[in-house]
Scaffold this active site. Structure first.
Site, mmCIF file in Angstrom:
data_model
loop_
_atom_site.group_PDB
_atom_site.id
_atom_site.type_symbol
_atom_site.label_atom_id
_atom_site.label_comp_id
_atom_site.label_asym_id
_atom_site.label_seq_id
_atom_site.Cartn_x
_atom_site.Cartn_y
_atom_site.Cartn_z
ATOM 1 N N HIS A 1 43.212 40.695 45.210
ATOM 2 C CA HIS A 1 41.848 40.491 44.723
ATOM 3 C C HIS A 1 41.050 39.537 45.602
ATOM 4 C CE1 HIS A 1 38.963 40.943 41.430
ATOM 5 N NE2 HIS A 1 38.682 39.658 41.540
ATOM 6 N N SER B 1 34.180 41.784 42.393
ATOM 7 C CA SER B 1 34.673 41.361 41.088
ATOM 8 C C SER B 1 33.518 41.294 40.075
ATOM 9 C CB SER B 1 35.394 40.024 41.263
ATOM 10 O OG SER B 1 36.251 39.764 40.188
ATOM 11 N N ASP C 1 45.601 44.306 43.292
ATOM 12 C CA ASP C 1 44.852 44.019 42.064
ATOM 13 C C ASP C 1 45.756 44.424 40.903
ATOM 14 O OD1 ASP C 1 42.224 42.935 42.153
ATOM 15 O OD2 ASP C 1 41.467 44.753 43.118
HETATM 16 N N1 NFK Z 1 40.437 32.736 37.146
HETATM 17 C C1 NFK Z 1 40.725 33.845 38.027
HETATM 18 C C2 NFK Z 1 39.880 33.732 39.261
HETATM 19 C C3 NFK Z 1 38.992 34.906 39.424
HETATM 20 O O1 NFK Z 1 39.015 35.781 38.618
HETATM 21 C C4 NFK Z 1 38.109 35.025 40.606
HETATM 22 C C5 NFK Z 1 38.150 34.046 41.587
HETATM 23 C C6 NFK Z 1 37.366 34.179 42.724
HETATM 24 C C7 NFK Z 1 36.548 35.282 42.889
HETATM 25 C C8 NFK Z 1 36.496 36.252 41.909
HETATM 26 C C9 NFK Z 1 37.278 36.129 40.755
HETATM 27 N N2 NFK Z 1 37.250 37.084 39.757
HETATM 28 C C10 NFK Z 1 36.168 37.779 39.307
HETATM 29 O O2 NFK Z 1 34.999 37.560 39.490
HETATM 30 C C11 NFK Z 1 42.198 33.915 38.377
HETATM 31 O O3 NFK Z 1 42.969 33.064 37.977
HETATM 32 O O4 NFK Z 1 42.576 34.837 39.061
#
Ligand code: NFK
Length: 288
Positions: A264, A148, A232
């Protein structure tokens, strides 16, 4: 959900696309899982060298996981995600077991988070990480991976001179964000405070054009694994496909793959399992 009709807020909220449980529960569940697995790893018989400082920032510490097999001198560096403002290295060691058992040393770095530091600062911290691995730890074959936001940070190191001087053999990019522009008007940007200019500067999809990789391709043959989860959002699918296309256009060796049956979060949680398809793909990618 149909991609084009959805706002970027929705498209860039990975939890909303998870089909395994209610979106409100996913992130907490993810943290619970990765924390549990990481704690188990620390209690195991692996050689763990914890909290090695690689730079001046509060969180610029790294953990190294090895066993007697890891003399092969392949090192996988795994940069955790969390939109550059969440999570930490201590709960991000879930990929360690199958990789170390395959003879691959694993490094889990921490880095400072927004809003305490800017995204530009964080990219610089990862740069310092690579310098430290080379100059102080003398690691040679580096495989730079991330999930991510962590995939964005890994991809930010794609540059002929960096790859050559730091001995980077390959990049393993999991459900990454490579164009930051769609994040501008979302809540994610509250902590990041990106503007149009910094978005462009910090987007690998934008800033790799025109770089010449022909020289390093004849010498190092660096390769790229770009993967994303079936569940995703369409925006994440699109970003990975666009990025893989760009790398291919630059003459680089790219494998692009959609991992079916995952979202994800479990796309990386499952890396603790040696029989999971992506675990096997990564080990193969590094050792062959
Ligand atoms: N606030 C995001 C959380 C999120 O994007 C995320 C959580 C854990 C690991 C990686 C993530 N996304 C990108 O780095 C959501 O609600 O999906």
């Amino acid at each position: 959900m149909e991609g084009k009709t959805k706002s970027n807020e929705v498209l860039y909220s990975p939890s909303l696309w998870c089909k395994r449980m209610h979106p409100d529960m996913v992130v907490n569940k993810h943290i619970e899982i990765v924390q549990f697995i990481s704690e188990q790893i620390k209690k195991s018989s692996y050689r763990v060298t914890a909290n090695i400082r690689y730079g001046p920032g509060d969180q610029q510490l790294l953990d190294v996981y090895e066993n007697e097999l890891t003399s092969l001198d392949h090192t996988f560096v795994y940069i955790h995600g969390g939109y550059w403002q969440d999570l930490n290295k201590d709960i991000s060691a879930y990929c360690v077991e199958p990789l170390v058992n395959a003879g691959i040393r694993v490094v889990i770095p921490g880095y400072d988070l927004a809003p305490k530091v800017t995204l530009c600062n964080i990219v610089e911290e990862i740069h310092q990480l690579l310098s430290y691995l080379k100059d102080c730890l003398k690691y040679k074959n580096i495989w730079l991976g991330g999930h991510s936001a962590g995939a964005h940070l890994a991809a930010s190191m794609i540059h002929p001179e960096l790859i050559e001087s730091f001995g980077v053999k390959g990049f393993i990019l999991i459900s990454g964000v490579y164009d930051l522009n769609p994040l501008l008007e979302t809540s994610i940007n509250k902590a990041l405070t990106l503007n149009k200019k910094t978005c462009l500067q910090l987007s690998p999809l934008n800033n790799l054009h025109g770089l010449d990789f022909t020289h390093i391709m004849t010498q190092i043959c660096v390769k790229f694994l770009v993967v994303y989860a079936e569940n995703d959002s369409p925006a994440f699918h699109f970003q990975s496909k666009q990025f893989a296309k760009l790398l291919d256009k630059l003459g680089l060796e790219v494998i692009e793959e959609r991992i079916n049956g995952v979202d994800h979060f479990d796309i990386v949680e499952n890396l603790s399992n040696k029989d999971y398809s992506l675990t096997k793909t990564i080990i193969n990618f590094i050792l062959n």
